[in-house]
Design a protein around this motif. Structure first.
Motif, mmCIF file in Angstrom:
data_model
loop_
_atom_site.group_PDB
_atom_site.id
_atom_site.type_symbol
_atom_site.label_atom_id
_atom_site.label_comp_id
_atom_site.label_asym_id
_atom_site.label_seq_id
_atom_site.Cartn_x
_atom_site.Cartn_y
_atom_site.Cartn_z
ATOM 1 N N GLN A 144 26.994 36.305 30.521
ATOM 2 C CA GLN A 144 26.975 37.266 31.628
ATOM 3 C C GLN A 144 26.491 38.635 31.156
ATOM 4 O O GLN A 144 26.717 39.020 30.015
ATOM 5 C CB GLN A 144 28.395 37.467 32.186
ATOM 6 C CG GLN A 144 29.147 36.212 32.509
ATOM 7 C CD GLN A 144 28.614 35.527 33.748
ATOM 8 O OE1 GLN A 144 28.018 36.148 34.614
ATOM 9 N NE2 GLN A 144 28.846 34.233 33.856
ATOM 10 N N TRP A 188 34.405 43.564 41.784
ATOM 11 C CA TRP A 188 35.195 42.366 41.521
ATOM 12 C C TRP A 188 36.658 42.721 41.250
ATOM 13 O O TRP A 188 37.561 42.028 41.715
ATOM 14 C CB TRP A 188 34.637 41.604 40.332
ATOM 15 C CG TRP A 188 33.346 40.882 40.581
ATOM 16 C CD1 TRP A 188 32.804 40.526 41.784
ATOM 17 C CD2 TRP A 188 32.449 40.437 39.588
ATOM 18 N NE1 TRP A 188 31.618 39.878 41.594
ATOM 19 C CE2 TRP A 188 31.360 39.808 40.254
ATOM 20 C CE3 TRP A 188 32.420 40.509 38.202
ATOM 21 C CZ2 TRP A 188 30.294 39.248 39.568
ATOM 22 C CZ3 TRP A 188 31.364 39.954 37.526
ATOM 23 C CH2 TRP A 188 30.309 39.324 38.202
ATOM 24 N N ASP A 197 37.569 29.141 31.400
ATOM 25 C CA ASP A 197 36.680 28.558 32.404
ATOM 26 C C ASP A 197 37.265 27.329 33.080
ATOM 27 O O ASP A 197 36.954 27.051 34.234
ATOM 28 C CB ASP A 197 35.333 28.185 31.779
ATOM 29 C CG ASP A 197 34.395 29.378 31.667
ATOM 30 O OD1 ASP A 197 34.423 30.243 32.565
ATOM 31 O OD2 ASP A 197 33.654 29.447 30.677
ATOM 32 N N SER A 198 38.113 26.566 32.392
ATOM 33 C CA SER A 198 38.519 25.288 32.980
ATOM 34 C C SER A 198 40.024 25.091 33.151
ATOM 35 O O SER A 198 40.427 24.271 33.970
ATOM 36 C CB SER A 198 37.951 24.128 32.147
ATOM 37 O OG SER A 198 38.451 24.179 30.824
ATOM 38 N N GLU A 211 34.683 36.408 37.598
ATOM 39 C CA GLU A 211 35.399 36.813 38.821
ATOM 40 C C GLU A 211 36.748 36.102 38.929
ATOM 41 O O GLU A 211 37.767 36.720 39.237
ATOM 42 C CB GLU A 211 34.577 36.461 40.065
ATOM 43 C CG GLU A 211 33.792 37.606 40.622
ATOM 44 C CD GLU A 211 33.047 37.146 41.862
ATOM 45 O OE1 GLU A 211 33.498 37.501 42.974
ATOM 46 O OE2 GLU A 211 32.021 36.457 41.725
ATOM 47 N N ARG A 212 36.739 34.831 38.667
ATOM 48 C CA ARG A 212 37.973 34.041 38.719
ATOM 49 C C ARG A 212 39.002 34.566 37.713
ATOM 50 O O ARG A 212 40.204 34.588 37.989
ATOM 51 C CB ARG A 212 37.639 32.578 38.430
ATOM 52 C CG ARG A 212 38.843 31.685 38.434
ATOM 53 C CD ARG A 212 38.412 30.232 38.260
ATOM 54 N NE ARG A 212 39.503 29.511 37.638
ATOM 55 C CZ ARG A 212 39.353 28.546 36.766
ATOM 56 N NH1 ARG A 212 38.162 28.148 36.417
ATOM 57 N NH2 ARG A 212 40.388 27.934 36.263
ATOM 58 N N ASN A 213 38.538 34.988 36.559
ATOM 59 C CA ASN A 213 39.457 35.453 35.528
ATOM 60 C C ASN A 213 39.948 36.874 35.767
ATOM 61 O O ASN A 213 41.042 37.230 35.332
ATOM 62 C CB ASN A 213 38.847 35.260 34.149
ATOM 63 C CG ASN A 213 38.988 33.814 33.724
ATOM 64 O OD1 ASN A 213 40.072 33.407 33.320
ATOM 65 N ND2 ASN A 213 37.924 33.037 33.869
ATOM 66 N N GLU A 235 31.880 31.525 31.969
ATOM 67 C CA GLU A 235 31.118 31.246 33.180
ATOM 68 C C GLU A 235 31.764 31.810 34.445
ATOM 69 O O GLU A 235 31.089 31.954 35.461
ATOM 70 C CB GLU A 235 30.948 29.733 33.336
ATOM 71 C CG GLU A 235 30.112 29.106 32.241
ATOM 72 C CD GLU A 235 30.067 27.593 32.318
ATOM 73 O OE1 GLU A 235 30.628 27.023 33.273
ATOM 74 O OE2 GLU A 235 29.466 26.985 31.422
ATOM 75 N N THR A 236 33.056 32.107 34.403
ATOM 76 C CA THR A 236 33.800 32.459 35.610
ATOM 77 C C THR A 236 34.501 33.814 35.503
ATOM 78 O O THR A 236 35.731 33.896 35.593
ATOM 79 C CB THR A 236 34.840 31.357 35.909
ATOM 80 O OG1 THR A 236 35.692 31.211 34.752
ATOM 81 C CG2 THR A 236 34.177 30.025 36.226
#
Length: 195
Positions: free
Chosen positions: A130, A140, A51-52, A79-81, A76-77
């Motif tokens: 999620q 995605w 996440d960070s 899509e980013r991953n 939490e992320t």
């Protein structure tokens, strides 16, 4: 050798499976305790917060395959991953994702009885941030740049009896006909163009 990145490696299950077959597997996880258990099964391990933490430059286009199994629902992320997995794959590389399926027939029937589904591959609000619907998850993966998606299911089988034998024998059908209805777990496999 074939280089594999295992995002969210936990205690090293993928390393145990892939390393003896000659794959050079790098395992990353946020848990130092899990990494200590995983370390013997990996060519390398790294503490990493999905996440960070920023993607290390050394990962970009460095891996033949990226696996992210039963991980994205915990962060939490997602899509980013998924995009991070695309970036880490070499052109022509592959990625494998899996996640629990809250929308299976068995879970839907459990909800209708006023209960929360229990057991492996169900949603746990204490751990899972999620819930993924297959269509959105595939979108995605495609938006990240992956092509040639395929889906596999782990069906929820009755414990015993003729229905279990019938469902097990016809499990390949579940990959093509309403996979979300029958699966306790969904896996999405994707290919990065090029190479």
């Amino acid at each position: 050798g074939v280089r594999v990145l295992d995002l969210g490696c936990g205690d090293g299950v993928m390393g145990q499976l892939l390393s003896p077959a000659g794959y050079a597997v790098t395992g990353v996880d946020v848990s130092h305790r899990a990494l200590a258990l995983a370390e013997p099964y990996y060519a390398g391990t790294q503490s990493f917060d999905l996440d960070s933490d920023a993607t290390p430059e050394a990962w970009r286009g460095a891996f033949d395959a990226v696996v992210c199994m039963e991980v994205l629902e915990h962060i939490e992320t997602p899509e980013r991953n998924i995009a991070r997995c695309f970036d880490a794959c070499k052109p022509g590389g592959v990625a494998a994702f899996s996640f629990p399926n809250l929308f299976s027939l068995q879970n839907r029937l459990t909800f209708l009885r006023g209960r929360w589904p229990k057991g492996y591959c169900t949603y746990d609000p204490r751990e899972h941030l999620q819930v993924f619907e297959l269509k959105q998850f595939k979108r995605w993966v495609q938006q990240a740049g992956f092509k040639q998606l395929s889906v596999a299911v782990t069906p929820q089988l009755p414990r015993s009896g003729p229905m279990r034998r019938l469902m097990f024998a016809s499990r390949h059908v579940f990959n093509h006909v309403t996979p979300s209805l029958w699966a306790m777990q969904l896996s999405v496999f994707a290919h990065k163009p090029g190479g």
